[in-house]
Design an enzyme around this catalytic site. Sequence first.
Site, PDB file in Angstrom:
ATOM      1  N   VAL A 270       0.814  -1.372  -0.076  1.00 19.71           N
ATOM      2  CA  VAL A 270      -0.223   0.117  -0.064  1.00 19.71           C
ATOM      3  C   VAL A 270       0.956   1.221  -0.023  1.00 19.71           C
ATOM      4  CG1 VAL A 270      -1.696   1.376   1.349  1.00 19.71           C
ATOM      5  CG2 VAL A 270      -1.964  -1.148   1.279  1.00 19.71           C
TER       6      VAL A 270
ATOM      7  N   ALA B 140      -6.125  19.604  -3.728  1.00 22.12           N
ATOM      8  CA  ALA B 140      -5.497  19.795  -2.332  1.00 22.12           C
ATOM      9  C   ALA B 140      -5.418  21.134  -2.226  1.00 22.12           C
ATOM     10  CB  ALA B 140      -4.460  18.872  -2.156  1.00 22.12           C
TER      11      ALA B 140
ATOM     12  N   ARG C 101      10.769  -2.049   8.149  1.00 22.91           N
ATOM     13  CA  ARG C 101      11.526  -2.987   9.112  1.00 22.91           C
ATOM     14  C   ARG C 101      13.003  -3.206   8.580  1.00 22.91           C
ATOM     15  NH1 ARG C 101       6.181  -4.571   9.661  1.00 22.91           N
ATOM     16  NH2 ARG C 101       5.348  -4.392  11.964  1.00 22.91           N
TER      17      ARG C 101
ATOM     18  N   GLU D 254     -10.148   6.385   6.140  1.00 26.78           N
ATOM     19  CA  GLU D 254     -11.110   5.759   5.080  1.00 26.78           C
ATOM     20  C   GLU D 254     -10.551   4.461   4.757  1.00 26.78           C
ATOM     21  OE1 GLU D 254     -14.167   5.349   3.380  1.00 26.78           O
ATOM     22  OE2 GLU D 254     -14.130   7.459   3.576  1.00 26.78           O
TER      23      GLU D 254
ATOM     24  N   GLY E 288      -2.983 -15.247  -4.800  1.00 25.02           N
ATOM     25  CA  GLY E 288      -2.674 -14.063  -3.790  1.00 25.02           C
ATOM     26  C   GLY E 288      -4.072 -13.425  -3.132  1.00 25.02           C
TER      27      GLY E 288
ATOM     28  N   ASP F  24     -11.250 -10.253  10.257  1.00 30.05           N
ATOM     29  CA  ASP F  24     -10.858  -9.171   9.525  1.00 30.05           C
ATOM     30  C   ASP F  24     -12.418  -8.356   9.457  1.00 30.05           C
ATOM     31  OD1 ASP F  24      -9.276  -7.694   7.368  1.00 30.05           O
ATOM     32  OD2 ASP F  24     -11.125  -8.339   6.364  1.00 30.05           O
TER      33      ASP F  24
ATOM     34  N   LYS G 223     -13.628  -4.260  10.834  1.00 33.26           N
ATOM     35  CA  LYS G 223     -14.113  -3.502  10.056  1.00 33.26           C
ATOM     36  C   LYS G 223     -15.726  -2.996  10.564  1.00 33.26           C
ATOM     37  CE  LYS G 223     -11.647  -5.053   6.239  1.00 33.26           C
ATOM     38  NZ  LYS G 223     -11.517  -6.125   5.009  1.00 33.26           N
TER      39      LYS G 223
END
Length: 422
Positions: free
Chosen positions: A12, A31, A43, A122, A180, A194, A198
């Site tokens: 992401v 913007a 990491r 969001e 995947g 999960d 949410k």
Amino acid sequence: MIRVGIIGVGTVGESVVKILNKNRDIISARAGKEIVVAKGAVRNLGRKRGVDIPLTDDPYEIIEDDSIDIIVELMGGVDEAYKVVKKALENKKAVVTANKALLAYHRYELQEIAGGIPFEFEASVAGGIPIIKALREGLSANHIEAIKGIMNGTCNFILTKMDKEGADFGPTLKEAQELGYAEADPTFDIEGYDAAHKLLILASIAYGIDAKPEDILIEGITKISSLDFEFAREFGYAIKLLAIAKKNGNEVELRVHPVLVPKEEMIAKVDGVMNGISVIGDFVGETMYYGPGAGGDATASAVISNIIDIARGGKCSPMLGFKRPLETGMTLAASENISSKYYLRISVLDRPGVLADIAQILGENSISVESMLQKPQSKTTANLLLSTHVCLEKEIQKALERIRAKDYVKAEPVMIRVEERQ
């Protein structure tokens, strides 16, 4: 210029950088300022990244950098992410996160810490679908009567494949992993956690209710078989993993579990890895939101929309949608008081009297049978597939406890709730 620091430059995070670069002109125009990624924290500095930005392995180096305006938290997890976000807010930096697990456990503490500092999320629910903005702003004039959502693409892919192709759970999960769509360890997805994280975020915005995952009913899809889909097709249902919130007076039901849902409902038509969320408001009626619920680009799109909101005005909407507590004082409904129709699959010895005994047990618990199929399993056993009329969760659970103790029952009974619009 708005300078952004990204903590967690994975799939992401890389997409955020890519989109900001590729769509720089339109993003800057919307913007009112240029948005640049100043630095990222990872990491493993030795791993090659698909973006060219300065990197560090110390997230606090970014948080302490006075030149950085917005912290984007994409590291995942709960405890360390909480420390990082808390420190960023204490340093008066705006925060954008896609971390649903963090918010499932710490959304109210973070709202308190943030105060008037922009804190946006969001991307934490349903990826590229702007459901947070819809609930917090677009539907803010309404009491939310119900939310029903397909919020996990992995489960929806598996259930769609089982429905359309008659496939079994195990091979379909393996295919999802190969494509995947599912992790090497898929527990978080297929056991419903999960989707539950949410749901809790949406419930806070819709009802002002504070609940943790441990407080609500959560069931996964691992027990569903092709036989269940045979019954569903016979009686006009689809099987979906739904995250459900329902308002009943001052109580709110919150639950995540597989559901038999009538095929004519819009939510039943959401297939594959896509997400779909139905929201019913007392005045607007039903609104439906559909789109990709995961993936680097879809999630990054939601992250950047929050960055643009912050760049436009600095202060955004109240984090969880309420400037003051709801005077009605919504409380979490007890799971045992859920009212629903139910579907049961019971593997039994094929001998006289078994069906009558099961019917008697159900009747003694105020449960009546609506429809039934019997499917031979072997020369000596059969699967009873039946659905009930509306009853209470505690009644069906008491009946199942008695049924599973019978010597003619050959496997753990499977129960799926039926969700029909009332």
